[in-house]
Scaffold this motif. Structure first.
Motif, PDB file in Angstrom:
ATOM      1  N   GLU A 274     -13.889   7.386   4.851  1.00 61.71           N
ATOM      2  CA  GLU A 274     -12.816   7.511   5.835  1.00 61.71           C
ATOM      3  C   GLU A 274     -12.552   6.186   6.534  1.00 61.71           C
ATOM      4  OE1 GLU A 274     -12.855  11.395   7.982  1.00 61.71           O
ATOM      5  OE2 GLU A 274     -14.787  11.589   6.968  1.00 61.71           O
TER       6      GLU A 274
ATOM      7  N   ARG B  34      -3.334  18.731   7.493  1.00 65.53           N
ATOM      8  CA  ARG B  34      -4.212  17.549   7.521  1.00 65.53           C
ATOM      9  C   ARG B  34      -5.667  17.982   7.543  1.00 65.53           C
ATOM     10  NH1 ARG B  34      -2.109  13.766  12.187  1.00 65.53           N
ATOM     11  NH2 ARG B  34      -1.631  15.774  13.098  1.00 65.53           N
TER      12      ARG B  34
ATOM     13  N   ARG C  95      -2.481  12.114   6.177  1.00 64.62           N
ATOM     14  CA  ARG C  95      -1.235  12.725   6.647  1.00 64.62           C
ATOM     15  C   ARG C  95      -0.196  12.759   5.524  1.00 64.62           C
ATOM     16  NH1 ARG C  95       3.532  11.587   8.117  1.00 64.62           N
ATOM     17  NH2 ARG C  95       3.325   9.363   7.799  1.00 64.62           N
ATOM     18  N   ARG C  96      -0.071  11.642   4.789  1.00 63.11           N
ATOM     19  CA  ARG C  96       0.924  11.574   3.706  1.00 63.11           C
ATOM     20  C   ARG C  96       0.581  12.528   2.563  1.00 63.11           C
ATOM     21  NH1 ARG C  96       3.479   7.191   2.015  1.00 63.11           N
ATOM     22  NH2 ARG C  96       4.407   8.754   0.659  1.00 63.11           N
TER      23      ARG C  96
ATOM     24  N   HIS D  66      -8.449  16.596   5.146  1.00 66.10           N
ATOM     25  CA  HIS D  66      -9.591  15.956   5.793  1.00 66.10           C
ATOM     26  C   HIS D  66     -10.892  16.671   5.418  1.00 66.10           C
ATOM     27  CE1 HIS D  66     -11.888  13.729   8.697  1.00 66.10           C
ATOM     28  NE2 HIS D  66     -12.387  14.871   9.129  1.00 66.10           N
TER      29      HIS D  66
ATOM     30  N   GLN E  39       1.320  16.075   3.624  1.00 71.03           N
ATOM     31  CA  GLN E  39       2.767  16.308   3.597  1.00 71.03           C
ATOM     32  C   GLN E  39       3.249  16.514   2.154  1.00 71.03           C
ATOM     33  OE1 GLN E  39       5.062  12.888   4.940  1.00 71.03           O
ATOM     34  NE2 GLN E  39       6.268  14.273   6.220  1.00 71.03           N
TER      35      GLN E  39
ATOM     36  N   SER F 114      -7.539   6.596   4.592  1.00 69.08           N
ATOM     37  CA  SER F 114      -7.235   6.474   6.026  1.00 69.08           C
ATOM     38  C   SER F 114      -6.585   7.749   6.558  1.00 69.08           C
ATOM     39  CB  SER F 114      -6.295   5.294   6.257  1.00 69.08           C
ATOM     40  OG  SER F 114      -4.999   5.616   5.749  1.00 69.08           O
ATOM     41  N   GLU F 115      -6.553   7.847   7.870  1.00 72.87           N
ATOM     42  CA  GLU F 115      -5.921   8.996   8.518  1.00 72.87           C
ATOM     43  C   GLU F 115      -4.436   9.075   8.151  1.00 72.87           C
ATOM     44  OE1 GLU F 115      -8.060  11.174   9.866  1.00 72.87           O
ATOM     45  OE2 GLU F 115      -6.254  12.394   9.936  1.00 72.87           O
ATOM     46  N   GLU F 116      -3.788   7.925   8.045  1.00 73.03           N
ATOM     47  CA  GLU F 116      -2.378   7.908   7.671  1.00 73.03           C
ATOM     48  C   GLU F 116      -2.186   8.420   6.240  1.00 73.03           C
ATOM     49  OE1 GLU F 116       0.418   7.736   8.986  1.00 73.03           O
ATOM     50  OE2 GLU F 116       1.736   7.360   7.287  1.00 73.03           O
ATOM     51  N   VAL F 117      -3.100   8.040   5.344  1.00 71.26           N
ATOM     52  CA  VAL F 117      -3.016   8.519   3.959  1.00 71.26           C
ATOM     53  C   VAL F 117      -3.280  10.021   3.908  1.00 71.26           C
ATOM     54  CG1 VAL F 117      -4.109   8.371   1.685  1.00 71.26           C
ATOM     55  CG2 VAL F 117      -3.503   6.286   2.907  1.00 71.26           C
TER      56      VAL F 117
ATOM     57  N   ASN G 233       0.833  -1.204   0.000  1.00 68.17           N
ATOM     58  CA  ASN G 233       0.000   0.000   0.000  1.00 68.17           C
ATOM     59  C   ASN G 233       0.867   1.253   0.000  1.00 68.17           C
ATOM     60  OD1 ASN G 233      -2.258  -1.549  -0.014  1.00 68.17           O
ATOM     61  ND2 ASN G 233      -2.924  -1.020   2.049  1.00 68.17           N
ATOM     62  N   GLN G 234       1.978   1.180   0.722  1.00 64.48           N
ATOM     63  CA  GLN G 234       2.902   2.321   0.775  1.00 64.48           C
ATOM     64  C   GLN G 234       3.447   2.628  -0.615  1.00 64.48           C
ATOM     65  OE1 GLN G 234       3.405   3.801   3.688  1.00 64.48           O
ATOM     66  NE2 GLN G 234       4.793   5.355   2.934  1.00 64.48           N
TER      67      GLN G 234
END
Ligand code: FES
Length: 140
Positions: free
Chosen positions: A66, A51, A41-42, A55, A45, A36-39, A3-4
């Motif tokens: 989400e 964010r 964030r990425r 969001h 960035q 996702s929350e991590e995505v 996924n990364q």
């Protein structure tokens, strides 16, 4: 491909483009099924956004989730033309079915044959309460 790696590929494909956020989010939604929350964030960035900005876009548009949805999804149009053709009464009469996600969308481009719904890429027009109920049952 992890996924990364897939996210890196999506981001790289849109970097430097004006208005890259929405195309990135569409690609992420298509690839992972949700944002996702991590995505978030990425993406923030990578695009030099907060964010909260990313969001805000994710939560504003109905196309983006989400969290993953594992149930089959029926997208039901509840925009003006379908409202004029009785979709709200159909919704009120629709029995709850916890095995199917009935989501609201605003126009599927089938206004002349509404009320309309979509399952995957398959569209259904000229719905009435019975046909809508049968579609939901067929997914359960
Ligand atoms: S308003 Fe329902 S398909 Fe356009």
């Amino acid at each position: 491909m992890t996924n990364q790696d897939e996210l890196d590929t999506i981001l790289a494909g849109h970097m430097g483009r004006e208005g890259a956020l929405l195309p990135i989010l569409h690609d992420v939604q298509a690839a992972f099924g949700y944002v996702s929350e991590e995505v978030v964030r990425r993406i923030a960035q990578a695009l030099n956004l907060t964010r909260a900005e990313v969001h805000g876009v994710v939560s504003f548009y109905h196309d983006f989730r989400e969290a993953p949805e594992y149930r089959p999804v029926l997208k039901l149009c509840r925009a003006e033309s379908c409202q004029a053709r009785g979709v709200e009464a159909m919704v009120a009469a629709l029995p709850e079915n916890p095995r199917v996600a009935v989501e609201t969308v605003y126009c599927l481009g089938l206004c002349s044959v509404g009320p309309a719904a979509m399952i995957g890429h398959e569209v259904h027009g000229r719905l009435d309460a019975a046909r809508l109920g049968a579609l939901v049952e067929s997914l359960a």
